[in-house]
Design an enzyme around this catalytic site. Sequence first.
Site, PDB file in Angstrom:
ATOM      1  N   GLY A 123       0.815  -1.223   0.000  1.00 35.83           N
ATOM      2  CA  GLY A 123       0.000   0.000   0.000  1.00 35.83           C
ATOM      3  C   GLY A 123       0.845   1.268   0.000  1.00 35.83           C
ATOM      4  N   TYR A 180     -14.292   4.929  10.688  1.00 41.34           N
ATOM      5  CA  TYR A 180     -12.839   4.698  10.550  1.00 41.34           C
ATOM      6  C   TYR A 180     -12.104   5.259  11.762  1.00 41.34           C
ATOM      7  CZ  TYR A 180      -8.129   5.217   8.551  1.00 41.34           C
ATOM      8  OH  TYR A 180      -6.771   5.180   8.327  1.00 41.34           O
ATOM      9  N   LYS A 227      -9.723   3.375  14.605  1.00 44.50           N
ATOM     10  CA  LYS A 227      -8.338   3.777  14.900  1.00 44.50           C
ATOM     11  C   LYS A 227      -8.169   4.114  16.384  1.00 44.50           C
ATOM     12  CE  LYS A 227      -5.992   3.408  11.061  1.00 44.50           C
ATOM     13  NZ  LYS A 227      -4.800   2.559  10.991  1.00 44.50           N
ATOM     14  N   PRO A 277      -0.446   9.821  12.200  1.00 41.50           N
ATOM     15  CA  PRO A 277       0.028  10.576  11.036  1.00 41.50           C
ATOM     16  C   PRO A 277      -1.044  11.480  10.444  1.00 41.50           C
ATOM     17  CG  PRO A 277      -0.058   8.194  10.580  1.00 41.50           C
ATOM     18  CD  PRO A 277      -0.795   8.443  11.857  1.00 41.50           C
ATOM     19  N   THR A 278      -0.599  12.553   9.837  1.00 44.05           N
ATOM     20  CA  THR A 278      -1.484  13.415   9.071  1.00 44.05           C
ATOM     21  C   THR A 278      -1.752  12.759   7.703  1.00 44.05           C
ATOM     22  OG1 THR A 278      -1.791  15.695   8.393  1.00 44.05           O
ATOM     23  CG2 THR A 278       0.388  14.767   7.997  1.00 44.05           C
ATOM     24  N   ASN A 279      -2.531  13.412   6.822  1.00 40.53           N
ATOM     25  CA  ASN A 279      -2.865  12.827   5.512  1.00 40.53           C
ATOM     26  C   ASN A 279      -1.599  12.560   4.680  1.00 40.53           C
ATOM     27  OD1 ASN A 279      -5.359  13.742   6.490  1.00 40.53           O
ATOM     28  ND2 ASN A 279      -6.093  14.302   4.467  1.00 40.53           N
ATOM     29  N   ARG A 318      -5.718  21.322   5.034  1.00 35.46           N
ATOM     30  CA  ARG A 318      -5.158  19.989   5.306  1.00 35.46           C
ATOM     31  C   ARG A 318      -3.648  20.099   5.395  1.00 35.46           C
ATOM     32  NH1 ARG A 318      -9.609  19.181   6.156  1.00 35.46           N
ATOM     33  NH2 ARG A 318     -11.044  17.569   5.431  1.00 35.46           N
TER      34      ARG A 318
HETATM   35  O1  GFB Z   1      -8.464  13.573   1.044  1.00 33.73           O
HETATM   36  P1  GFB Z   1      -9.883  13.569   1.405  1.00 33.73           P
HETATM   37  O2  GFB Z   1     -10.775  12.640   0.687  1.00 33.73           O
HETATM   38  O3  GFB Z   1     -10.031  13.255   2.942  1.00 33.73           O
HETATM   39  O4  GFB Z   1     -10.492  15.048   1.189  1.00 33.73           O
HETATM   40  P2  GFB Z   1     -10.210  14.001   4.354  1.00 33.73           P
HETATM   41  C1  GFB Z   1      -9.845  16.190   1.630  1.00 33.73           C
HETATM   42  C2  GFB Z   1     -10.605  17.427   1.154  1.00 33.73           C
HETATM   43  O5  GFB Z   1     -10.452  17.535  -0.263  1.00 33.73           O
HETATM   44  C3  GFB Z   1     -12.107  17.428   1.437  1.00 33.73           C
HETATM   45  C4  GFB Z   1     -11.707  17.799  -0.865  1.00 33.73           C
HETATM   46  O6  GFB Z   1     -12.496  18.725   1.814  1.00 33.73           O
HETATM   47  C5  GFB Z   1     -12.684  17.086   0.063  1.00 33.73           C
HETATM   48  O7  GFB Z   1     -14.007  17.549  -0.120  1.00 33.73           O
HETATM   49  N1  GFB Z   1     -11.709  17.340  -2.265  1.00 33.73           N
HETATM   50  C6  GFB Z   1     -11.836  18.139  -3.348  1.00 33.73           C
HETATM   51  C7  GFB Z   1     -11.613  16.080  -2.698  1.00 33.73           C
HETATM   52  N2  GFB Z   1     -11.870  17.433  -4.479  1.00 33.73           N
HETATM   53  C8  GFB Z   1     -11.720  16.140  -4.112  1.00 33.73           C
HETATM   54  C9  GFB Z   1     -11.677  14.926  -4.849  1.00 33.73           C
HETATM   55  O8  GFB Z   1     -11.779  14.891  -6.074  1.00 33.73           O
HETATM   56  N3  GFB Z   1     -11.492  13.780  -4.129  1.00 33.73           N
HETATM   57  C10 GFB Z   1     -11.363  13.784  -2.759  1.00 33.73           C
HETATM   58  N4  GFB Z   1     -11.173  12.620  -2.120  1.00 33.73           N
HETATM   59  N5  GFB Z   1     -11.442  14.926  -2.040  1.00 33.73           N
HETATM   60  C11 GFB Z   1     -10.001  11.556   5.070  1.00 33.73           C
HETATM   61  C12 GFB Z   1     -10.812  10.618   5.917  1.00 33.73           C
HETATM   62  O9  GFB Z   1     -10.556  12.784   5.280  1.00 33.73           O
HETATM   63  O10 GFB Z   1      -8.654  11.644   5.452  1.00 33.73           O
HETATM   64  C13 GFB Z   1     -10.107   9.361   6.194  1.00 33.73           C
HETATM   65  O11 GFB Z   1     -12.072  10.434   5.300  1.00 33.73           O
HETATM   66  C14 GFB Z   1      -8.656   9.550   6.554  1.00 33.73           C
HETATM   67  O12 GFB Z   1     -10.772   8.697   7.212  1.00 33.73           O
HETATM   68  C15 GFB Z   1      -7.947  10.457   5.598  1.00 33.73           C
HETATM   69  O13 GFB Z   1      -8.514  10.051   7.856  1.00 33.73           O
HETATM   70  C16 GFB Z   1      -6.516  10.711   5.959  1.00 33.73           C
HETATM   71  O14 GFB Z   1      -8.945  14.642   4.783  1.00 33.73           O
HETATM   72  O15 GFB Z   1     -11.413  14.885   4.371  1.00 33.73           O
END
Ligand code: GFB
Length: 311
Positions: A14, A137, A141, A164-166, A210
């Site tokens: 992964g 989720y 965790k 960890p952060t994203n 973020r």
């Molecule tokens: O990365 P992401 O899906 O996760 O989205 P989270 C971060 C931000 O990017 C949100 C915006 O505000 C989304 O609305 N965004 C804009 C998008 N365009 C897009 C797109 O095309 N795809 C996606 N995916 N987002 C996750 C958690 O939260 O973070 C998990 O759901 C985990 O559980 C992970 O903790 C690290 O940061 O919002």
Amino acid sequence: MNKRSRIYLAGHTGLVGSAVYRKLLQKGYSNVITRTHRELDLIRQSDVERFFKEEKPEYVILAAAKVGGINANSTYPAQFIFENLSVQNNFIHASYLSGVKKLLFPGSACSYPKECPQPIKEEYLLTGPLEPTNEPYAVAKIAGIKLCQAYNRQYGTNFICAVPTNAYGPNDNFDLEDSHVIPALLKKFHDARMTGAAEVTIWGTGSPLREFIYADDLANAMLFLLKNYQGSEVINIGADSEISIGELASIIKEIVGFHGRIHFDTSKPDGAPRKTLDKTKLFGLGWRPEFSLIEGLKMTYQWFLKHHPNT
Ligand code: GFB
């Protein structure tokens, strides 16, 4: 931990696991044990216990998890909570039974309360309600962290928990529905450039903030903690690069070379408004990230071009 130590890395294919695997091999660890999902299904408790009994790993890292972006978390809540709880229960309990010397469990920044003071200190865990889009989720965790702490207290184990952060980087999931924002935007802008589209749609308002960490930096920090950190208190892993989703989209647009417009689809959720981690503890131990966000994004796009040539 020495170069001959038996290290079991779960989830070595992964995003995070593959970065840890590269780093372990690079640093000369010669006894790294891995299994693909097909070879060992971590959801099956008796298989996991048998594996630990036979292989007797001394150090273990749990990089296997059911993960995904904001949409995947909302669409598959049952899988996110069940699979993560099962995998971590089996992994942590088998580690205890087989006498593992040290275990590293990575939590997630989404386990902190939605409305947290920023930057988020480790002690804010369990001080308020969670962000609803990823609550199942996040609860899994948190349970993993509590499991490690309980085993340390009752059984005297040496299980550490990092938050960890994203993360982003090579081997990420680029599926437009299920991925996190960085791989999604790299692919969206790339596809738009290839097809000559006039516009790319970004989910939400673009205002959420973020913090991102390049997978190789995260792997480095995880191995650093495995060697240098002891104790039941969680420790944040971040990289000092907070940015709004809108700004992130502009940077990715530039890196990919797309010249059209960006449209924000505000019918899609924003998720947490902000989740920037306080890194005082980690940085106090002497660790620092190596890559800037721009460098990391460029390397990830190069990886994408090489590994997804026909998309
Ligand atoms: O990365 P992401 O899906 O996760 O989205 P989270 C971060 C931000 O990017 C949100 C915006 O505000 C989304 O609305 N965004 C804009 C998008 N365009 C897009 C797109 O095309 N795809 C996606 N995916 N987002 C996750 C958690 O939260 O973070 C998990 O759901 C985990 O559980 C992970 O903790 C690290 O940061 O919002």
